[in-house]
Write a protein that holds these residues in place. Structure first.
Motif, mmCIF file in Angstrom:
data_model
loop_
_atom_site.group_PDB
_atom_site.id
_atom_site.type_symbol
_atom_site.label_atom_id
_atom_site.label_comp_id
_atom_site.label_asym_id
_atom_site.label_seq_id
_atom_site.Cartn_x
_atom_site.Cartn_y
_atom_site.Cartn_z
ATOM 1 N N VAL A 12 0.847 -1.186 0.000
ATOM 2 C CA VAL A 12 0.000 0.000 0.000
ATOM 3 C C VAL A 12 0.886 1.241 0.000
ATOM 4 C CG1 VAL A 12 -1.801 1.268 1.227
ATOM 5 C CG2 VAL A 12 -1.814 -1.230 1.245
ATOM 6 N N THR A 13 0.610 2.166 -0.941
ATOM 7 C CA THR A 13 1.339 3.420 -1.028
ATOM 8 C C THR A 13 0.334 4.563 -1.088
ATOM 9 O OG1 THR A 13 1.377 3.570 -3.449
ATOM 10 C CG2 THR A 13 3.067 2.206 -2.409
ATOM 11 N N ALA A 14 0.840 5.792 -1.086
ATOM 12 C CA ALA A 14 -0.047 6.947 -1.216
ATOM 13 C C ALA A 14 -0.761 6.946 -2.565
ATOM 14 C CB ALA A 14 0.758 8.237 -1.033
ATOM 15 N N GLN A 15 -0.134 6.335 -3.572
ATOM 16 C CA GLN A 15 -0.743 6.276 -4.897
ATOM 17 C C GLN A 15 -1.876 5.264 -4.982
ATOM 18 O OE1 GLN A 15 2.586 5.367 -7.422
ATOM 19 N NE2 GLN A 15 3.321 7.479 -7.496
ATOM 20 N N GLY A 16 -1.797 4.237 -4.177
ATOM 21 C CA GLY A 16 -2.807 3.192 -4.225
ATOM 22 C C GLY A 16 -2.234 1.881 -3.715
ATOM 23 N N THR A 17 -2.941 0.792 -4.004
ATOM 24 C CA THR A 17 -2.527 -0.544 -3.576
ATOM 25 C C THR A 17 -2.064 -1.327 -4.789
ATOM 26 O OG1 THR A 17 -4.110 -0.513 -1.758
ATOM 27 C CG2 THR A 17 -3.268 -2.655 -2.420
ATOM 28 N N TRP A 18 -0.873 -1.907 -4.675
ATOM 29 C CA TRP A 18 -0.263 -2.679 -5.746
ATOM 30 C C TRP A 18 -0.298 -4.159 -5.376
ATOM 31 C CZ3 TRP A 18 2.055 0.546 -9.619
ATOM 32 C CH2 TRP A 18 2.168 1.888 -9.264
ATOM 33 N N ALA A 19 -0.454 -5.012 -6.358
ATOM 34 C CA ALA A 19 -0.482 -6.450 -6.110
ATOM 35 C C ALA A 19 0.304 -7.168 -7.191
ATOM 36 C CB ALA A 19 -1.913 -6.976 -6.070
ATOM 37 N N ILE A 20 1.013 -8.210 -6.787
ATOM 38 C CA ILE A 20 1.818 -9.020 -7.700
ATOM 39 C C ILE A 20 1.244 -10.429 -7.719
ATOM 40 C CG2 ILE A 20 4.092 -10.037 -8.088
ATOM 41 C CD1 ILE A 20 5.276 -7.564 -6.699
ATOM 42 N N LEU B 264 1.811 -7.131 -12.506
ATOM 43 C CA LEU B 264 1.640 -6.096 -11.492
ATOM 44 C C LEU B 264 0.304 -5.402 -11.734
ATOM 45 C CD1 LEU B 264 2.914 -4.452 -9.140
ATOM 46 C CD2 LEU B 264 3.903 -2.944 -10.890
ATOM 47 N N PHE B 265 -0.508 -5.319 -10.695
ATOM 48 C CA PHE B 265 -1.821 -4.686 -10.769
ATOM 49 C C PHE B 265 -1.874 -3.520 -9.776
ATOM 50 C CE2 PHE B 265 -2.355 -9.086 -12.018
ATOM 51 C CZ PHE B 265 -3.153 -9.014 -13.155
ATOM 52 N N LEU B 266 -2.715 -2.545 -10.088
ATOM 53 C CA LEU B 266 -2.862 -1.366 -9.230
ATOM 54 C C LEU B 266 -4.338 -1.055 -9.019
ATOM 55 C CD1 LEU B 266 -1.799 1.241 -7.786
ATOM 56 C CD2 LEU B 266 -1.955 2.362 -10.022
ATOM 57 N N ARG B 267 -4.693 -0.779 -7.767
ATOM 58 C CA ARG B 267 -5.991 -0.200 -7.420
ATOM 59 C C ARG B 267 -5.696 1.209 -6.898
ATOM 60 N NH1 ARG B 267 -8.407 -3.074 -2.606
ATOM 61 N NH2 ARG B 267 -7.052 -1.600 -1.534
ATOM 62 N N PRO B 268 -5.924 2.253 -7.725
ATOM 63 C CA PRO B 268 -5.575 3.610 -7.303
ATOM 64 C C PRO B 268 -6.310 4.019 -6.026
ATOM 65 C CG PRO B 268 -6.045 3.544 -9.655
ATOM 66 C CD PRO B 268 -6.473 2.218 -9.083
ATOM 67 N N ALA B 269 -5.702 4.929 -5.288
ATOM 68 C CA ALA B 269 -6.314 5.401 -4.044
ATOM 69 C C ALA B 269 -7.647 6.081 -4.297
ATOM 70 C CB ALA B 269 -5.354 6.359 -3.337
ATOM 71 N N ARG C 54 -11.262 0.089 -8.497
ATOM 72 C CA ARG C 54 -11.064 -0.811 -9.629
ATOM 73 C C ARG C 54 -9.589 -1.102 -9.836
ATOM 74 N NH1 ARG C 54 -15.392 -3.256 -11.740
ATOM 75 N NH2 ARG C 54 -14.591 -3.076 -13.874
ATOM 76 N N TRP C 55 -9.314 -2.357 -10.184
ATOM 77 C CA TRP C 55 -7.952 -2.784 -10.451
ATOM 78 C C TRP C 55 -7.642 -2.681 -11.944
ATOM 79 C CZ3 TRP C 55 -4.407 -4.241 -6.763
ATOM 80 C CH2 TRP C 55 -4.906 -4.457 -5.463
ATOM 81 N N SER C 56 -6.364 -2.393 -12.259
ATOM 82 C CA SER C 56 -5.929 -2.367 -13.652
ATOM 83 C C SER C 56 -4.539 -2.986 -13.758
ATOM 84 C CB SER C 56 -5.908 -0.943 -14.202
ATOM 85 O OG SER C 56 -5.030 -0.128 -13.438
ATOM 86 N N SER D 149 8.268 3.984 -11.749
ATOM 87 C CA SER D 149 7.134 4.841 -12.092
ATOM 88 C C SER D 149 6.870 5.826 -10.955
ATOM 89 C CB SER D 149 5.879 4.003 -12.345
ATOM 90 O OG SER D 149 4.766 4.838 -12.635
ATOM 91 N N THR D 150 6.479 7.026 -11.335
ATOM 92 C CA THR D 150 6.039 8.028 -10.359
ATOM 93 C C THR D 150 4.611 8.483 -10.633
ATOM 94 O OG1 THR D 150 6.983 9.815 -11.710
ATOM 95 C CG2 THR D 150 8.389 8.880 -9.987
ATOM 96 N N ASP D 151 3.923 7.800 -11.547
ATOM 97 C CA ASP D 151 2.570 8.231 -11.944
ATOM 98 C C ASP D 151 1.604 7.050 -12.013
ATOM 99 O OD1 ASP D 151 3.518 6.955 -14.189
ATOM 100 O OD2 ASP D 151 3.245 8.652 -15.550
ATOM 101 N N THR D 152 1.580 6.256 -10.968
ATOM 102 C CA THR D 152 0.673 5.105 -10.832
ATOM 103 C C THR D 152 0.772 4.131 -12.002
ATOM 104 O OG1 THR D 152 -1.237 6.266 -11.816
ATOM 105 C CG2 THR D 152 -0.960 6.426 -9.418
#
Length: 385
Positions: free
Chosen positions: A50-58, A73-78, A82-84, A124-127
């Protein structure tokens, strides 16, 4: 997303952000240390952070054969539920994927595969919308804690041979300006390494004063191997386990930085069985949780505020809220195919289940799992042969 059989020219051209290797335990064992028992617990690469940008999953997708398994690598933005899919493209990722965050940076590292001897990296610095490629001229360790990034961008890398390398800034890491910090042999020969009988290094992190930290597995029963580096001198972080663990061998499975401290997940192997504990450090003292029986580890990770989760075989899942609530709580049995858990708001969790190229997201609400999303990953089977 297309899978290539090798790293693209763009990745090869950039000397990059780095991380590095795990020693899987080749240290000398002190006399008098013994103990038949269950196989020691290890941590797979599947995890979430979990980061300020969102939650990452591997998670790993694809087929059963190694050449048809691709780490994603998947991201659910803060700002979204929804995951992408955000896996950096152009890299052969059959060997595994690790990631770490610090400040504005998310660093992803790919373990060597397809006869490669180095680890491509991406930042990356932009989600995850854009990735800057890099290169570590060595292989990353097979452990989810092989990379650590500090708030300033200082980066640590744990290599396969147990060497820890460091780059002073994110720019230095991106340019390939890495320097050795220590080796497994040197750490094992240090006073705290000898005291615990250090066998292998399993994770790197930063302490509350931004000093590098390392953790590993110890041969000496009851000893927990967590170390801090202060100006080139390695010291014990002072972690001791309460209760009846004198005959148990301790392996640190995960180590992470928190605001003002750190958290760790510890496997204790005893002749009667394995257990797992969480521990939290405020820079001065440790708080250690009660033990939870662990028949195995499918995945584990940390959440906000020092919370942690554990996924076991048979659909069992346990969570713990942090140092203030040091009791493990069982979740309802997870859906079939669940590979990783991801913390949500209000103590909720998402379960990410994999079937081939399809990721199904289940969300825990009112004591039950509900399907909320499906993501199809365009896996190119046979592209790595």
């Amino acid at each position: 997303m297309s899978r290539r059989a090798a790293v693209t020219a763009g990745v090869l051209a950039c000397a990059g952000l780095a991380c590095a290797g795990l020693v899987a335990g080749c240290g000398a064992q002190p006399a008098g240390v013994s103990g038949a028992g269950p196989p020691p617990l290890t941590a797979p690469l599947s995890t979430s952070l979990v980061t300020a940008q969102g939650t990452w999953a591997i998670a790993v997708m694809g087929g059963r054969d190694a050449e048809d398994r691709f780490w994603q690598l998947f991201l659910r933005p803060a700002t979204s539920g929804r995951w992408s899919l955000v896996t950096p493209q152009g890299v052969a990722d059959n060997g595994g994927l690790v990631a770490a965050a610090g400040g504005a940076y998310l660093v992803a590292g790919f373990r060597p595969s397809q006869n490669l001897t180095f680890s491509p990296l991406a930042t990356s610095t932009d989600t995850g919308r854009n990735w800057a490629p890099g290169l570590l001229d060595a292989g990353l360790a097979d452990t989810p804690g092989a990379i650590a990034v500090g708030p300033s961008g200082r980066t640590l890398a744990l290599l396969r041979d147990g060497t820890i390398e460091t780059a002073p800034t994110a720019g230095s890491a991106a340019a390939g300006r890495w320097a050795p910090l220590t080796t497994r042999k040197a750490l094992a020969a240090s006073a705290p390494g000898r005291s615990c009988g250090l066998e292998g290094v399993t994770a790197v992190s930063f302490g509350p004063n931004q000093y590098p930290m390392a953790a590993g597995s110890c041969a000496r029963p009851g000893a927990a191997g967590v170390f801090t580096d202060a100006g080139g001198t390695w010291r014990s972080a002072g972690l001791t386990l309460p209760g009846p663990v004198p005959n148990g061998r301790v392996r640190v499975l995960a180590l992470t930085a928190l605001a003002g401290g750190n958290a760790a997940l510890l496997a204790v192997s005893r002749p009667g069985g394995n257990s797992l504990r969480a521990a939290w450090w405020d820079g001065t003292r440790w708080t250690v949780s009660a033990a939870v029986t662990a028949d195995g580890v499918r995945a584990l990770g940390f959440g906000p505020g020092g919370s942690a989760w554990l996924l076991q075989p048979g659909g069992r899942a346990e969570t713990i809220a942090g140092a203030a609530g040091s009791t493990w709580r069982a979740l309802p049995p997870v859906p079939a195919g669940t590979q990783v858990l991801a913390p949500g708001s209000g103590g909720s969790y998402d379960a990410l289940a994999v079937a081939g190229s399809r990721l199904t997201v289940w969300r825990l609400a009112h004591g039950a799992w509900a399907k909320v999303q499906q993501v199809t990953v365009p896996v190119q089977y046979g592209s790595s042969g």
